[in-house]
Every structure is written in C-alpha cells, then in structure tokens.
Design a protein around this motif. Sequence first.
Motif, short mmCIF file in Angstrom:
data_model
loop_
_atom_site.label_atom_id
_atom_site.label_comp_id
_atom_site.label_asym_id
_atom_site.label_seq_id
_atom_site.Cartn_x
_atom_site.Cartn_y
_atom_site.Cartn_z
N GLN A 1 79.40 105.39 -7.81
CA GLN A 1 80.02 104.56 -6.78
C GLN A 1 81.17 105.33 -6.15
OE1 GLN A 1 80.97 100.89 -8.70
NE2 GLN A 1 78.85 100.21 -8.71
N LYS A 2 81.00 105.72 -4.89
CA LYS A 2 82.00 106.55 -4.22
C LYS A 2 83.31 105.80 -4.00
CE LYS A 2 78.57 109.37 -1.90
NZ LYS A 2 77.97 109.76 -0.64
N GLN A 3 83.23 104.48 -3.71
CA GLN A 3 84.45 103.71 -3.47
C GLN A 3 85.33 103.68 -4.72
OE1 GLN A 3 81.44 102.12 -2.75
NE2 GLN A 3 81.43 102.00 -0.53
N SER A 4 84.74 103.50 -5.89
CA SER A 4 85.53 103.44 -7.11
C SER A 4 85.98 104.83 -7.57
CB SER A 4 84.77 102.73 -8.22
OG SER A 4 83.61 103.44 -8.54
N ALA A 5 85.24 105.88 -7.19
CA ALA A 5 85.63 107.23 -7.56
C ALA A 5 86.94 107.61 -6.86
CB ALA A 5 84.52 108.22 -7.19
N ILE A 6 87.16 107.09 -5.67
CA ILE A 6 88.40 107.36 -4.93
C ILE A 6 89.59 106.79 -5.69
CG2 ILE A 6 89.67 106.83 -2.81
CD1 ILE A 6 86.95 106.84 -1.37
#
Length: 111
Positions: free
Chosen positions: A55-60
């Motif tokens: 999940q790219k949003q949570s990786a940020i």
Amino acid sequence: GNPGWGSWTGPGVNKFKTHASEITLRAKVAEEQKKASDKRSDSKLPNVIINQKRQKQSAILKLKEAPFPFTSKEQYNRAMRQPLGPDWNTPLSTQDLTRPKVLFQAGAIIE
C-alpha cells in the motif's frame, strides 16, 4: 419430488452435456488456483484473507528511523501505544502527559 423442480426444460429434452475440452479446462484452472493459493501466507488460515499488495499511501506514513528523543524503534512504538487523550486518561494525568518539558513566560528572553 415436486413438479417442476429439476425439469425446467420439459419432458423429452436432453440435458446439457459438457464437452470434454471444457472439463479439462476446468480441471486445469482449478489446479492453477490451488498452486497459487498454496503460495499465499494465508493459505492455511481458515476465513482469513491477507492483502498481499503493497500500500503506497501507508508506506509514505511509515518512519524510516525513530524520531529525535527516541533511541530505538521499540522505544518509539512503546511510547506510541500509550494513548494521551482525555478519553483514556484522567484529567490530571492528561495534563501531565501533554505539558511541555520547558516552560517560558511570553516575552521572556531565551539564552
């Protein structure tokens, strides 16, 4: 049985026959699905589906290292587990937990 159940096409009509190629195709697809499901980390857990996608949003939002006052990730995680709000703590302890460490009066010169 009840009239009509299982014989919707009427008397004298042959039942639908599946072709041999369709049967082998279904078997091949089922075998591929079984192989794919065995690779999953949730294959042995009943009624559980683990999302394998990143999940790219949570990786940020994930920290690469612990912020300044903390020396390790474990120390930071332990501090984050303790809720600070008035919903979980008494008013006095909330005031103590949210009080700044250094207090200065407005307009005071800081050296």
